[in-house]
Enzyme design. Structure first.
Site, PDB file in Angstrom:
ATOM      1  N   THR A 183       0.841  -1.207   0.000  1.00 19.92           N
ATOM      2  CA  THR A 183       0.000   0.000   0.000  1.00 19.92           C
ATOM      3  C   THR A 183       0.874   1.254   0.000  1.00 19.92           C
ATOM      4  O   THR A 183       0.626   2.196  -0.765  1.00 19.92           O
ATOM      5  CB  THR A 183      -0.938  -0.003   1.235  1.00 19.92           C
ATOM      6  OG1 THR A 183      -1.413  -1.321   1.456  1.00 19.92           O
ATOM      7  CG2 THR A 183      -2.118   0.938   1.036  1.00 19.92           C
ATOM      8  N   ALA A 239      -0.172  -0.818   7.196  1.00 20.43           N
ATOM      9  CA  ALA A 239      -0.256  -1.555   8.462  1.00 20.43           C
ATOM     10  C   ALA A 239      -0.855  -2.925   8.194  1.00 20.43           C
ATOM     11  O   ALA A 239      -1.533  -3.134   7.184  1.00 20.43           O
ATOM     12  CB  ALA A 239      -1.122  -0.804   9.464  1.00 20.43           C
ATOM     13  N   GLY A 271       4.890  -4.880  10.305  1.00 25.30           N
ATOM     14  CA  GLY A 271       6.099  -5.692  10.230  1.00 25.30           C
ATOM     15  C   GLY A 271       5.965  -7.009   9.507  1.00 25.30           C
ATOM     16  O   GLY A 271       6.932  -7.767   9.447  1.00 25.30           O
ATOM     17  N   GLU A 275      10.603   1.541  10.199  1.00 27.89           N
ATOM     18  CA  GLU A 275       9.289   2.200  10.142  1.00 27.89           C
ATOM     19  C   GLU A 275       8.996   2.920  11.451  1.00 27.89           C
ATOM     20  O   GLU A 275       8.467   4.034  11.460  1.00 27.89           O
ATOM     21  CB  GLU A 275       8.192   1.171   9.866  1.00 27.89           C
ATOM     22  CG  GLU A 275       8.208   0.655   8.438  1.00 27.89           C
ATOM     23  CD  GLU A 275       7.163  -0.409   8.167  1.00 27.89           C
ATOM     24  OE1 GLU A 275       6.744  -0.546   7.021  1.00 27.89           O
ATOM     25  OE2 GLU A 275       6.773  -1.121   9.118  1.00 27.89           O
TER      26      GLU A 275
HETATM   27  O1  LIG Z   1       6.972  -4.507   7.322  1.00 29.02           O
HETATM   28  C1  LIG Z   1       6.031  -4.164   6.598  1.00 29.02           C
HETATM   29  C2  LIG Z   1       5.171  -3.026   6.872  1.00 29.02           C
HETATM   30  O2  LIG Z   1       4.858  -2.848   8.213  1.00 29.02           O
HETATM   31  C3  LIG Z   1       3.952  -2.875   5.966  1.00 29.02           C
HETATM   32  O3  LIG Z   1       3.572  -1.537   6.030  1.00 29.02           O
HETATM   33  C4  LIG Z   1       2.772  -3.757   6.377  1.00 29.02           C
HETATM   34  O4  LIG Z   1       3.177  -5.103   6.388  1.00 29.02           O
HETATM   35  C5  LIG Z   1       1.570  -3.587   5.441  1.00 29.02           C
HETATM   36  O5  LIG Z   1       1.898  -4.002   4.155  1.00 29.02           O
HETATM   37  P1  LIG Z   1       0.826  -4.085   2.994  1.00 29.02           P
HETATM   38  O6  LIG Z   1       0.421  -2.702   2.645  1.00 29.02           O
HETATM   39  O7  LIG Z   1       1.546  -4.790   1.864  1.00 29.02           O
HETATM   40  O8  LIG Z   1      -0.319  -4.921   3.494  1.00 29.02           O
END
Ligand SMILES: O=C[C@H](O)[C@H](O)[C@H](O)COP(=O)(O)O
Length: 231
Positions: free
Chosen positions: A36, A90, A103, A111
């Site tokens: 995202t 997130a 994470g 982050e």
């Molecule tokens: O370590 C990764 C981060 O915290 C990301 O922001 C979190 O995992 C969300 O990722 P996504 O937007 O791909 O769901």
């Protein structure tokens, strides 16, 4: 291979678009990680190409590479101690408190450093990330120093979770900071602050994926728009 869900993708893009619209000229930005946040970085790149002047501190090597590709000038904490705004994704967002689990992509330490240095953090996610209570559906990532991770894992389990070392194939997954990650599955996390305190007391724990009191606005994307949640 990761399956792409077009509806969730549209939802993420809507959230990212709304967040990028909040960026103003001359801002120093925290650039988040994950799918995202990557959409937001691409959209920001397009605004920079149109003349917007910003600089960003990336929260992962992957984000740094993407930001360079789309033409966003990068900076660091030597030049900027304070950031105006961080936009990041997130894995879970608690309704009301806007406490986050982050994470799952492994970028939680950088982050959190970036979010803590920011005057404001906007979290962007598709609507499925909003939960009444943290923990049930998503493990909590906890970053550990590699030395003695086996011992740290036992101490984590003693807190009432199932803890597993994250792997990338047969090898331990290694973060940008050279650490490893324990994914800790709790039935629920009713008191994030207390858990955070207990986790931090374990020798070998570098940081946890609990982001408490950092996000002031959550932009939840839907297929056809966004919902804004303020803390
Ligand atoms: O370590 C990764 C981060 O915290 C990301 O922001 C979190 O995992 C969300 O990722 P996504 O937007 O791909 O769901």
């Amino acid at each position: 291979m990761k399956r792409i869900d077009p509806k969730l993708d549209a939802a993420k893009r809507n959230a990212a678009t709304r967040a990028v619209a909040a960026i103003e000229d001359n801002m120093v930005l925290g650039l988040g990680s994950g799918s995202t946040a990557s959409m937001a970085i691409e959209l920001l790149g397009a605004r920079v190409a149109q003349g917007l002047r910003v600089t960003g501190i990336p929260t992962s090597e992957r984000t740094a590479t993407l930001a360079r590709q789309v033409g966003i000038p990068l900076t660091d904490f030597t030049h900027h101690r304070k950031l105006d705004l961080t936009i990041d994704g997130a894995d879970q967002i608690e309704d009301g408190s806007l406490t986050l689990i982050k994470g799952l992509g492994g970028a939680l330490l950088r982050e959190k450093i970036v979010a803590e240095a920011s005057a404001r953090m906007i979290v962007i996610a598709d609507h499925t990330k909003l939960v009444k209570q943290l923990g049930a559906a998503t493990p909590l990532p906890v970053e550990l120093v590699p030395f003695g991770w086996e011992l740290a894992l036992e101490k984590l389990r003693a807190l009432g979770c199932e803890a597993a070392l994250r792997r990338a194939g047969a090898e331990p997954f290694v973060t940008d900071g050279g650490h490893v990650i324990a994914d800790c599955s709790f039935d629920a996390i009713p008191d994030a602050a207390r858990l955070q305190e207990r986790l931090r007391r374990i020798t070998g724990v570098v940081e946890t994926g609990l982001f408490i009191g950092l996000a002031s606005l959550a932009i939840l994307g839907h297929e056809d728009g966004v919902t804004l949640l303020e803390r």
